[in-house]
Scaffold this active site. Structure first.
Site, PDB file in Angstrom:
ATOM      1  CG  HIS A  13      -1.906   0.983   1.402  1.00 30.66           C
ATOM      2  ND1 HIS A  13      -1.653   2.274   1.804  1.00 30.66           N
ATOM      3  CD2 HIS A  13      -3.238   0.908   1.193  1.00 30.66           C
ATOM      4  CE1 HIS A  13      -2.795   2.943   1.838  1.00 30.66           C
ATOM      5  NE2 HIS A  13      -3.773   2.143   1.476  1.00 30.66           N
ATOM      6  CE  LYS A  28      -7.624  -0.456   5.917  1.00 31.56           C
ATOM      7  NZ  LYS A  28      -7.993  -0.071   4.562  1.00 31.56           N
ATOM      8  CD  GLN A  46      -6.762  -4.639   3.510  1.00 35.72           C
ATOM      9  OE1 GLN A  46      -7.684  -5.417   3.716  1.00 35.72           O
ATOM     10  NE2 GLN A  46      -6.982  -3.371   3.222  1.00 35.72           N
TER      11      GLN A  46
HETATM   12  N1  PMP Z   1      -1.661  -0.796   4.527  1.00 36.27           N
HETATM   13  C1  PMP Z   1      -2.588  -1.566   3.956  1.00 36.27           C
HETATM   14  C2  PMP Z   1      -2.210  -2.941   3.482  1.00 36.27           C
HETATM   15  C3  PMP Z   1      -3.896  -1.088   3.812  1.00 36.27           C
HETATM   16  O1  PMP Z   1      -4.820  -1.848   3.234  1.00 36.27           O
HETATM   17  C4  PMP Z   1      -4.228   0.203   4.290  1.00 36.27           C
HETATM   18  C5  PMP Z   1      -5.637   0.763   4.159  1.00 36.27           C
HETATM   19  N2  PMP Z   1      -6.210   0.623   2.892  1.00 36.27           N
HETATM   20  C6  PMP Z   1      -3.224   0.959   4.879  1.00 36.27           C
HETATM   21  C7  PMP Z   1      -1.961   0.431   4.985  1.00 36.27           C
HETATM   22  C8  PMP Z   1      -3.484   2.336   5.400  1.00 36.27           C
HETATM   23  O2  PMP Z   1      -4.369   2.288   6.462  1.00 36.27           O
HETATM   24  P1  PMP Z   1      -5.044   3.627   7.023  1.00 36.27           P
HETATM   25  O3  PMP Z   1      -5.557   4.378   5.847  1.00 36.27           O
HETATM   26  O4  PMP Z   1      -6.125   3.125   7.913  1.00 36.27           O
HETATM   27  O5  PMP Z   1      -3.975   4.357   7.764  1.00 36.27           O
END
Ligand code: PMP
Length: 405
Positions: A124, A227, A204
């Site tokens: 991500h 999540k 995730q």
């Molecule tokens: N890492 C992964 C694998 C994610 O799926 C996400 C959220 N989509 C994030 C980091 C970032 O999380 P957040 O936006 O809640 O800080």
């Protein structure tokens, strides 16, 4: 699946009981955020109705109640991820803030010019950009381990990228755009053979798989409350005590100090050293209620249910003409990313929405991961603990209508 009462579970989530565009809502955007069970909503509103106060350093009753609730939530999170002690759990805004904290505090102190930071192709953006910023600031180099055409990490190439120059490995446990489950045990063992600490992005994996940082020997692990069926704006950074203790504070302010003069500040110990300012107290309480809820159902049961859903959905998708699944790893969790020949991804998601189905379209904050597969965007259906086989049938039959057009 015996003992897994999907109707009762669905009833725990008030938001699911509504129609969207004249159809019963089917929530398949769980990788972006999950819905909240009544237990979480109630815990949060009970906190505001009865216990709301700022925490720590106050003699009055509500401050004691709020502090107990906040620290109680920390202990729940400790148990949820199998940490040795609650002081190793730092409350943050979420995964993004946790990774930035590690990059700026641990990174600035331990990573210098010519040193290497090792990530993978399927991260991500939250596990790419903070390291890029650090690399810019320090002259360190970002290295990226490749994946095969299924979206599986090439472990030998990952191992070959490790060297005496590697100062940290930061990898996702489950890839948000593809669903790949990374072999995190092997990754950690390989990195530790070089004495390199590992940050596990569990954003995730935490809703889908049981986690145990002690068994994994993870050095850092980060996750987002929203999540795991908890509130937005709250998450945790887990770090091994000796690592966190050696790290300088990241943000300064109230709560994180022991004594302040204009020339010198003495900091608190763990975890307060990293919790400057008033935290999201109600958020932490809600997150505590969320992990209680997950534990009541049981992560192994959730993982088994979602695995069965994914297998079923994948088999059904393979029979759909013109649909290409992006990310076909042998080990996957809860994510079906796909494109439909001749249809823009946004149009597909809008079409699904017109039937009450919420699925996400776009790059899912993982542009390099998608570009590895020659696409800029996909439609992503992602499953949560309340999704049923009926939900999958609704998705598949709606897509079948679309591809017939
Ligand atoms: N890492 C992964 C694998 C994610 O799926 C996400 C959220 N989509 C994030 C980091 C970032 O999380 P957040 O936006 O809640 O800080």
């Amino acid at each position: 699946l015996s003992g897994y009462d999907i109707r009762q579970i669905k009833n725990d989530f008030p938001i699911l009981n509504q129609s969207v565009n004249g159809h019963k809502l089917v929530w398949l955007d769980n990788a972006a955020t999950t819905q909240k069970p009544r237990a979480v909503i109630d815990a949060t509103s009970r906190f505001y109705e009865r216990d709301n106060s700022n925490i720590h350093r106050a003699a009055h009753t509500l401050a004691a109640r709020a502090t107990d609730a906040f620290e109680g939530a920390r202990e729940k999170l400790q148990r949820f991820i199998g940490a040795h002690e609650a002081a190793e759990i730092v409350f943050v805004r979420g995964t993004t803030e946790a990774i930035n904290l590690v990059a700026q505090s641990y990174g600035r102190a331990n990573i210098g010019a010519g040193d290497e930071i090792l990530i993978t192709t399927i991260e991500h953006h939250a596990n790419i950009v903070p390291w890029q910023l650090l690399a810019k600031q320090t002259g360190a180099v970002l290295r990226v381990a490749p994946v095969n055409d299924k979206g599986e990490l090439l472990l030998e190439q990952f191992a070959a990228l490790l060297s005496g120059r590697t100062k940290i490995v930061a990898v996702t446990h489950v890839a948000n755009a593809l669903g790949t489950i990374n072999p995190i045990e092997q990754i950690i063992a390989l990195a530790h053979a070089y004495g390199v600490p590992v940050l596990v992005d569990a954003a995730q994996s935490s809703p889908h798989l049981p986690l145990n940082v002690a068994a994994l020997d993870a050095d850092f692990l980060v996750l987002s409350g929203h999540k795991v069926y908890g509130p937005t704006g709250i998450g945790i950074l887990y770090g091994k005590r000796e690592l966190l203790e050696a790290m300088p504070p990241w943000q300064g302010g109230g709560h994180m100090i022991r004594d302040v003069t204009f020339t010198h500040t003495e900091f608190q110990g763990l975890p307060e050293k990293f919790e400057a300012g008033t935290p999201d107290i109600a958020g932490a309480v809600g997150l505590g209620a969320a992990v209680d809820y997950l534990e009541q159902i049981g992560l192994p049961a959730i993982a088994a249910h979602e695995h069965a859903l994914l297998e079923y959905a994948t088999a059904e998708f393979e029979r759909l003409p013109d649909v290409r699944i992006i990310g076909t790893a042998a080990a996957k969790a809860s994510v079906l990313s796909f494109v439909v020949k001749g249809h823009d991804v946004t149009d597909v998601a809008k079409y699904l929405d017109s039937y009450g189905i919420a699925a996400r379209s776009g790059h899912h904050c993982a542009q390099p991961a998608l570009r590895r597969f020659g696409v800029e965007a996909t439609v992503r259906a992602s499953f949560g603990l309340y999704n049923s086989f009926e939900d999958v049938d609704t998705l598949v039959s709606t897509l079948r209508l679309l591809v017939r057009h």
